[in-house]
Design a protein around this motif. Structure first.
Motif, mmCIF file in Angstrom:
data_model
loop_
_atom_site.group_PDB
_atom_site.id
_atom_site.type_symbol
_atom_site.label_atom_id
_atom_site.label_comp_id
_atom_site.label_asym_id
_atom_site.label_seq_id
_atom_site.Cartn_x
_atom_site.Cartn_y
_atom_site.Cartn_z
ATOM 1 N N ALA A 331 -24.620 86.246 56.645
ATOM 2 C CA ALA A 331 -23.563 85.267 56.336
ATOM 3 C C ALA A 331 -22.193 85.943 56.369
ATOM 4 O O ALA A 331 -21.226 85.376 56.898
ATOM 5 C CB ALA A 331 -23.810 84.634 54.959
ATOM 6 N N ASN A 332 -22.131 87.174 55.843
ATOM 7 C CA ASN A 332 -20.845 87.874 55.807
ATOM 8 C C ASN A 332 -20.273 88.121 57.198
ATOM 9 O O ASN A 332 -19.067 88.054 57.395
ATOM 10 C CB ASN A 332 -20.988 89.206 55.063
ATOM 11 N N ARG A 333 -21.165 88.417 58.168
ATOM 12 C CA ARG A 333 -20.698 88.664 59.533
ATOM 13 C C ARG A 333 -19.934 87.443 60.046
ATOM 14 O O ARG A 333 -18.807 87.560 60.561
ATOM 15 C CB ARG A 333 -21.892 88.953 60.458
ATOM 16 N N VAL A 334 -20.527 86.285 59.859
ATOM 17 C CA VAL A 334 -19.894 85.058 60.345
ATOM 18 C C VAL A 334 -18.600 84.786 59.574
ATOM 19 O O VAL A 334 -17.556 84.496 60.156
ATOM 20 C CB VAL A 334 -20.863 83.863 60.190
ATOM 21 N N LEU A 335 -18.653 84.944 58.270
ATOM 22 C CA LEU A 335 -17.484 84.605 57.446
ATOM 23 C C LEU A 335 -16.321 85.557 57.716
ATOM 24 O O LEU A 335 -15.166 85.128 57.798
ATOM 25 C CB LEU A 335 -17.865 84.608 55.969
ATOM 26 N N PHE A 336 -16.611 86.849 57.889
ATOM 27 C CA PHE A 336 -15.534 87.810 58.155
ATOM 28 C C PHE A 336 -14.859 87.536 59.509
ATOM 29 O O PHE A 336 -13.723 87.923 59.732
ATOM 30 C CB PHE A 336 -16.045 89.254 58.096
ATOM 31 N N SER A 337 -15.606 86.881 60.413
ATOM 32 C CA SER A 337 -15.050 86.638 61.755
ATOM 33 C C SER A 337 -14.131 85.408 61.780
ATOM 34 O O SER A 337 -13.464 85.158 62.776
ATOM 35 C CB SER A 337 -16.187 86.445 62.764
ATOM 36 N N ILE A 338 -14.113 84.662 60.702
ATOM 37 C CA ILE A 338 -13.291 83.446 60.688
ATOM 38 C C ILE A 338 -11.932 83.768 60.073
ATOM 39 O O ILE A 338 -11.846 84.189 58.925
ATOM 40 C CB ILE A 338 -13.988 82.320 59.881
ATOM 41 N N LYS A 339 -10.892 83.572 60.854
ATOM 42 C CA LYS A 339 -9.531 83.920 60.398
ATOM 43 C C LYS A 339 -9.055 82.919 59.335
ATOM 44 O O LYS A 339 -9.313 81.723 59.431
ATOM 45 C CB LYS A 339 -8.555 83.854 61.578
ATOM 46 N N GLY A 340 -8.355 83.446 58.347
ATOM 47 C CA GLY A 340 -7.670 82.573 57.389
ATOM 48 C C GLY A 340 -8.593 81.878 56.402
ATOM 49 O O GLY A 340 -8.221 80.870 55.796
ATOM 50 N N LEU A 341 -9.789 82.418 56.243
ATOM 51 C CA LEU A 341 -10.733 81.817 55.297
ATOM 52 C C LEU A 341 -10.357 82.227 53.869
ATOM 53 O O LEU A 341 -10.040 83.384 53.621
ATOM 54 C CB LEU A 341 -12.125 82.356 55.626
ATOM 55 N N ILE A 342 -10.402 81.301 52.935
ATOM 56 C CA ILE A 342 -10.283 81.685 51.534
ATOM 57 C C ILE A 342 -11.641 81.507 50.877
ATOM 58 O O ILE A 342 -12.442 80.666 51.280
ATOM 59 C CB ILE A 342 -9.228 80.852 50.765
ATOM 60 N N GLY A 343 -11.913 82.352 49.872
ATOM 61 C CA GLY A 343 -13.237 82.287 49.242
ATOM 62 C C GLY A 343 -13.141 82.379 47.739
ATOM 63 O O GLY A 343 -12.283 83.067 47.207
ATOM 64 N N VAL A 344 -14.020 81.679 47.072
ATOM 65 C CA VAL A 344 -14.087 81.783 45.625
ATOM 66 C C VAL A 344 -15.527 82.048 45.197
ATOM 67 O O VAL A 344 -16.474 81.772 45.940
ATOM 68 C CB VAL A 344 -13.570 80.501 44.920
ATOM 69 N N ASP A 345 -15.649 82.581 44.015
ATOM 70 C CA ASP A 345 -16.938 82.994 43.443
ATOM 71 C C ASP A 345 -17.082 82.238 42.133
ATOM 72 O O ASP A 345 -16.488 82.603 41.126
ATOM 73 C CB ASP A 345 -16.873 84.514 43.209
ATOM 74 N N ILE A 346 -17.832 81.143 42.168
ATOM 75 C CA ILE A 346 -17.802 80.224 41.028
ATOM 76 C C ILE A 346 -19.185 80.008 40.418
ATOM 77 O O ILE A 346 -20.209 80.214 41.074
ATOM 78 C CB ILE A 346 -17.206 78.858 41.440
ATOM 79 N N SER A 347 -19.179 79.603 39.196
ATOM 80 C CA SER A 347 -20.395 79.353 38.440
ATOM 81 C C SER A 347 -20.380 77.881 38.039
ATOM 82 O O SER A 347 -19.370 77.394 37.524
ATOM 83 C CB SER A 347 -20.304 80.237 37.185
ATOM 84 N N ILE A 348 -21.487 77.195 38.320
ATOM 85 C CA ILE A 348 -21.554 75.758 38.020
ATOM 86 C C ILE A 348 -22.921 75.464 37.405
ATOM 87 O O ILE A 348 -23.933 75.889 37.942
ATOM 88 C CB ILE A 348 -21.471 74.908 39.312
ATOM 89 N N PRO A 349 -22.965 74.724 36.312
ATOM 90 C CA PRO A 349 -24.287 74.337 35.797
ATOM 91 C C PRO A 349 -25.074 73.598 36.888
ATOM 92 O O PRO A 349 -24.527 72.727 37.565
ATOM 93 C CB PRO A 349 -23.944 73.395 34.630
ATOM 94 N N LEU A 350 -26.345 73.945 37.030
ATOM 95 C CA LEU A 350 -27.159 73.349 38.103
ATOM 96 C C LEU A 350 -27.133 71.828 38.064
ATOM 97 O O LEU A 350 -27.077 71.170 39.104
ATOM 98 C CB LEU A 350 -28.608 73.825 38.000
ATOM 99 N N ALA A 351 -27.137 71.265 36.859
ATOM 100 C CA ALA A 351 -27.196 69.804 36.733
ATOM 101 C C ALA A 351 -25.947 69.136 37.296
ATOM 102 O O ALA A 351 -25.965 67.959 37.641
ATOM 103 C CB ALA A 351 -27.372 69.412 35.263
#
Lengths: 465, 465
Positions: A331-351
């Motif tokens: 997944a990282n290979r594809v994501l690193f190849s996309i210019k101008g992508l922003i990313g967040v690392d979030i936690s969400i209750p499953l429900a």
């Protein structure tokens, strides 16, 4: 060189030994490195102690002079906590890489040792370390502690905090707190080690850690599943937990269209064809090699019959286990190849995850009809890595983080806050909580020399109600 | 009634509602209770809030008046942390006993709910809570958090700290910190909940906890083993861990002559005859009822063949599982019947446990040839409960705690320090560590109103080096 730095270098003198202090043209550009590509300032000096006493001497000197410090380990953090700010001197743990031999079910490592060095030392003793992350080759014990690192096996072994049996840390004034007995059970006074886990170097500098090791599993089997929906993936998680209990060791998710983009350019055979809404990589670690895989497959096949899973491949060998993990990491290979992508690392209750994803998707596309959204993550822990390519990143951040807060989630599941997420902290933490963080900072680092401005800014002093 | 107490009662006025404040002759003797029989003072007033806002109001009023408070839950603590000292007012959580319905794999409970209430709510939802201790029927969530409770399944599920997904706590000034999202992964700023776990009510009053629940195991099997030595018991522990991995859920030890004394007066059939040096109760929790017991028995039988185990019985039904646990708990019956016994709760690295036991035994008998020593505990965690009947208890304490310190152990494995173990804390914690505990206390409770004098005394302020 500034007079402050000159004073510091003369104060430390020969204290840190040959190569212990780099200044001026000796400071390598690598100290500016940042995995997000946001280069830090070039520091005027880098302090490179070889041992805890050296760290204590460096901090005591900086504290006396009011010299701000940024602490660096492997510089793999994703929120800028180790990014050099103007006027800061670097304290690097890169010369403290010792790893002791494992003793019973624990190991003591210096802060500059890499995660991989700890994993390998454990493995060499027939044991296993419970945390694994992609940056294992460069991320260090100190940074892992400071960010309470997560990764792919939190489901089974917990966050980095759960691995820590004790720490050695140096406070801003040079006091050394040593708690390295490695006892699994010890309520002899406050557990001060907890202060330094996840506080991103703002309360003290970790120099050594006593870490918990686990028996090495005798078997490891994984499976890659295509599923019709997030709901189905959550159902499968419940099923695997119920049927396999503590054997389940990882449960990773990849949503369309990310997997489709990966398959389109993958340089290995795709384990399953693209086109399903959700893909899951599940792993078990067991103690009966002759039986675990079969049991895992039985549960999965039943889920196929019940319509929970659309399609599945189960690994048949250690090589196939690695190959499925390689797909996850692709997944990282594809994501690193996309210019101008922003990313967040979030936690969400499953429900609330399904509703959150729908609402965020709708709001982002209402704002930018051409936006692309790519989501993967650690579903077993409710932790998503959510990426957007859009003409208006600021608006996207706002939509996502407000949605996370409304869903009762966290704006950082495993990366921390650092410099880059500070402005969103108030969405998920109350004024009373942030005031208490400041109280702790003032109590342990009254001169504000340690990683200043990381996690929160020092506001006006917290007022008693 | 003292003018201070009158001022407090008038300040709180109707704030805590009917029954919210007891004073003078309304104060029941039960607030003096102490499981060690060391009666506390009769408090002049008892504050009994019904909710978090009531706790905040009570603390803010006490803080303004400099009124010291002792926090009480189930009063089952074993180190006097909840024992009323002269001049203290009791803050009792006994009217805050709510337990929410479990949601996903977590549950929120008020601080005054008993451990058993949490266990039963989890069980009712097909889940399991990971901590169990003998005092489950009266010990409360708040006290369990404050002492970082341990018990019989730490080996598998960790200490109470590992169960805490988040807390709500009130600081001395009445600030409320609420972190009850129950997220398994959340690095959004400092994890303030950690401060209140194991700090014995000195830094804040816990009002609610979000606790982790586990899938309920489908099978539970235990075995009672007679072994030739401690070394054999440690070998068996390693074997069970290696062969059964995460299934192993308890590993309790009972040394001669305690088991012999139990058998001599037991009102149930003894599972094994007395006479062996060491007895172990091992338990597994699994997910394959039709198979787990058989696998467990196979590993145990192999250990018999290899001479590690002398004799063993394996439970064949849930009734037999309970019967073996009853034998383990029968130790208390014998110990409570012995007058003048002193007991300690210590943690010793397994590699040094044999030497520690030999040396302590020799030193105690050199001091008092007629002394009796009874030892049992949680061997899987290196935690022993060590009892002595001697003419010179002070000398025995000294021998044991100095031996523990020399072996790299802890003077309290799971009971905490409270009032009763304060004088030994310095044996296992450095001046720098104790100074840091004081700094935290001063930062969060500058008026020293919360459980004052528990864990440590406030000395002169810690000086920067």
């Amino acid at each position: 060189m500034s007079p402050e730095t000159q004073q510091l270098l003369s104060a430390l003198g020969d204290r840190l030994g040959a190569g212990g202090v780099l200044a001026g043209s000796d400071v390598d550009q690598r100290y500016r490195d940042d995995p997000d590509g946001k280069l830090g300032a070039l520091p005027e000096a880098v302090l490179r102690p070889r041992d805890t006493a050296g760290v204590a001497a460096a901090l005591a000197a900086c504290n006396r002079l009011g010299q701000p410090i940024v602490v660096q380990g492997g510089r793999t953090g994703l929120t800028g906590a180790a990014r050099v700010q103007p006027g800061e001197v670097v304290l690097s743990l890169e010369r403290m890489t010792g790893v002791d031999a494992p003793e019973a079910a624990s190991i003591v490592a210096q802060a500059g040792a890499t995660l991989q060095a700890v994993q390998e030392a454990a493995d060499g003793a027939g044991l296993m370390f419970g945390v694994d992350i992609g940056a294992r080759g460069s991320a260090t014990v100190g940074g892992n502690v400071a960010t309470n690192a997560g990764g792919i096996r939190v489901l089974r072994y917990g966050m980095y905090r759960a691995q820590v049996l004790g720490l050695e840390a140096v406070l801003a004034d040079g006091s050394v707190l040593t708690s390295l007995k490695g006892l699994p059970k010890d309520n002899s006074g406050f557990d001060l080690s907890q202060l330094f886990i996840g506080s991103e170097g703002t309360l003290g500098v970790v120099t050594r850690a006593a870490l918990r090791l686990h028996p090495k599993p005798a078997s490891e089997v994984n499976a890659f599943c295509a599923l019709p929906s997030l709901d189905a993936a959550i159902t499968l998680l419940g099923l695997l937990r119920q049927k396999l209990g503590p054997l389940l060791s990882a449960y990773e998710v990849n949503f369309a269209p990310l997997y489709d983009a990966m398959v389109a350019s993958m340089d290995m055979p795709a384990p399953l064809p693209a086109g399903s809404p959700v893909y899951v990589l599940a792993e078990i670690q067991g103690n009966e090699p002759e039986r675990d895989g079969e049991r895992f497959a039985e549960v999965l096949m039943q889920a196929v019959e019940d319509g929970v899973i659309e399609d599945v491949v189960v690994s048949q060998s250690p090589r196939e286990v690695r190959a499925l993990w390689a797909v996850r990491e692709d997944a990282n290979r594809v994501l690193f190849s996309i210019k101008g992508l922003i990313g967040v690392d979030i936690s969400i209750p499953l429900a609330r995850m399904g509703a959150f994803l729908q609402e965020a998707d709708a709001a982002i596309h209402a704002m930018d009809a051409g936006a692309d959204i790519y989501v993967f993550g650690h579903l077993g822990d409710g932790n998503l890595h959510y990426q957007v390519r859009t003409v208006d990143p600021a608006a996207a951040y706002d939509i996502i983080y407000r949605g996370v807060a409304a869903a009762g989630g966290g704006v950082s599941a495993e990366h921390g806050i650092g410099l880059d997420k500070k402005k969103w902290l108030h969405l998920v933490r109350s004024d009373a909580e942030i005031a208490t963080m400041r109280r702790l900072k003032a109590a342990l680092d009254p001169g504000n020399i340690l990683n200043p401005g990381r996690v929160f800014d020092l506001g006006p002093p917290a007022l008693a109600k």
